[in-house]
Design an enzyme around this catalytic site. Structure first.
Site, PDB file in Angstrom:
ATOM      1  N   GLY A   6      -0.230  -4.764   2.448  1.00 25.15           N
ATOM      2  CA  GLY A   6      -0.070  -3.304   2.497  1.00 25.15           C
ATOM      3  C   GLY A   6      -0.074  -2.829   3.946  1.00 25.15           C
ATOM      4  N   GLY A   9       1.373   0.639   5.063  1.00 28.68           N
ATOM      5  CA  GLY A   9       0.810   1.868   4.478  1.00 28.68           C
ATOM      6  C   GLY A   9       0.088   2.728   5.503  1.00 28.68           C
ATOM      7  CG  LEU A  11      -6.516   1.576   5.881  1.00 24.43           C
ATOM      8  CD1 LEU A  11      -7.339   2.191   7.003  1.00 24.43           C
ATOM      9  CD2 LEU A  11      -7.390   1.308   4.656  1.00 24.43           C
ATOM     10  CG  ASP A  32       4.007  -2.988   2.678  1.00 28.69           C
ATOM     11  OD1 ASP A  32       3.030  -2.359   3.104  1.00 28.69           O
ATOM     12  OD2 ASP A  32       4.693  -2.621   1.701  1.00 28.69           O
ATOM     13  CE1 TYR A 139      -7.624   6.636  -5.204  1.00 34.43           C
ATOM     14  CE2 TYR A 139      -6.218   4.713  -5.106  1.00 34.43           C
ATOM     15  CZ  TYR A 139      -7.123   5.565  -4.516  1.00 34.43           C
ATOM     16  OH  TYR A 139      -7.542   5.328  -3.225  1.00 34.43           O
ATOM     17  CE  LYS A 143      -8.288   1.865  -4.754  1.00 35.57           C
ATOM     18  NZ  LYS A 143      -7.998   0.645  -3.950  1.00 35.57           N
TER      19      LYS A 143
HETATM   20  C1  VAH Z   1      -5.828   9.726  -2.486  1.00 31.59           C
HETATM   21  N1  VAH Z   1      -5.982   9.421  -0.071  1.00 31.59           N
HETATM   22  O1  VAH Z   1      -5.720  10.912  -2.255  1.00 31.59           O
HETATM   23  C2  VAH Z   1      -6.364   8.848  -1.339  1.00 31.59           C
HETATM   24  C3  VAH Z   1      -7.868   8.781  -1.405  1.00 31.59           C
HETATM   25  C4  VAH Z   1      -9.993  10.077  -1.698  1.00 31.59           C
HETATM   26  C5  VAH Z   1      -8.511  10.151  -1.585  1.00 31.59           C
HETATM   27  O2  VAH Z   1      -8.285   7.898  -2.395  1.00 31.59           O
HETATM   28  O3  VAH Z   1      -5.568   9.255  -3.546  1.00 31.59           O
END
Ligand code: VAH
Length: 313
Positions: A6, A9, A11, A32, A139, A143
């Protein structure tokens, strides 16, 4: 050798450079799913789809990889557009890397988590390291599950995987991709371009944020800490700033007084409303000496000073 997955990206492109400064560019392999971008042209590059386990093994053997920074994921806003794909990529990608770390006996793995692991019933102010977590984005769910898998591979197989729950990351060297906190990057570009800014979150939305140099510092400080100091093997809370769009605009107006902002909250408002206002990161400060360097005005001054040059304005 260190593999960054990645690396193109938001980061990844900055972290790749910092790892190059730390270990030497020739020790860092950038990868990537997309073609390499200008930001990482100084590094050996490998096209890599993190869903392809065989290719991961091939690259590890080809370069003698001993550490992996696995940064590839679909972020919060983009993930809601295609939940099954986001879940599949985020989870299969991480499990492929954890399995590879076990099989190849890699030294260390870094994998980012996020404040997105917290949800509507999580205490919103000074959110603790250990608390109720009911994420309601794909997401965030991926996580939270990922954190559980990291701790499982550490406890069961001794994989030295380390992780941080990043707040919204703000940098000027790369554009964010599909996050809910991206307004805080877009506003700087608009201010410098002399254009009005429409914020996709409401004016009173408080969110935990961090300037990219602090996020990079936290990441490398964690990864370079002696293993016995890393007591949290799910993912550490880390914090630096918390602000509303109005507070951010006021910080920018100290240098761009003509900046005009209006508000048009969209689907991302619901996501932001499910996240904390501020984070308690005392365990990171205690275990491996975390300490941010930038306050909101120091961040704004640094971005407003460098962004125009960086984009050749
Ligand atoms: C997002 N920038 O907005 C990421 C991050 C806390 C936000 O996980 O999904």
């Amino acid at each position: 050798k260190v593999l960054v997955i990645g690396a193109c990206g938001q980061l990844g492109s900055e972290l790749t450079h910092e790892l190059g400064k730390l270990f030497g560019n020739e020790q860092v392999i950038a990868s990537d799913i997309s073609q390499p971008n200008k930001a990482i042209e100084a590094f050996t590059f490998e096209r890599l789809d993190v869903m392809n386990r065989e290719l991961i093994d091939t690259i590890i053997k080809k370069h003698g990889i001993t550490q992996i920074y696995h940064l590839a994921a679909i972020l919060s806003a983009k993930g809601e557009e295609n939940p099954q794909w986001a879940w599949n990529l985020n989870m299969t990608g991480l499990l492929n890397i954890l399995e590879a770390a076990k099989d190849h006996k890699l030294n260390k793995i870094y994998w980012p988590s996020s404040i997105a692991v917290f949800g509507p019933t999580t205490p919103r102010v000074d959110t603790p390291q250990h608390t109720v977590m009911d994420p309601n984005t794909v997401y965030g769910i991926s996580k939270l599950a990922g954190e559980r898998w990291c701790e499982y591979y550490h406890n069961k197989y001794g994989v030295d995987v380390r992780s941080l729950r990043y707040p919204g990351l703000i940098g000027y060297k790369s554009l964010p991709g599909g996050g809910t906190t991206d307004y805080a990057v877009d506003i700087y570009h608009k201010a410098i371009a002399g254009e009005d800014f429409t914020c996709f979150l409401s004016e009173e939305t408080v969110l935990p944020m961090m300037y990219m140099p602090d996020a990079i510092k936290a990441t490398i400080d964690l990864m370079e800490a002696p293993a016995e100091k890393v007591k949290v093997r799910s993912s550490y809370n880390v914090a630096a700033l918390s602000f509303t769009p109005v507070e951010l605009a006021n910080s920018i107006k100290r240098r761009y007084p003509d900046l005009k902002m209006d508000f048009a909250p969209d689907f991302r408002q619901k996501i932001a409303d499910s996240w904390p206002d501020s984070i308690d990161d005392s365990e990171a400060r205690k275990d491996w000496g975390w300490q941010e360097s930038y306050d909101i005005d120091q961040m704004s001054d640094d971005i407003l000073e460098n962004l125009p040059k960086y984009f050749g304005k």
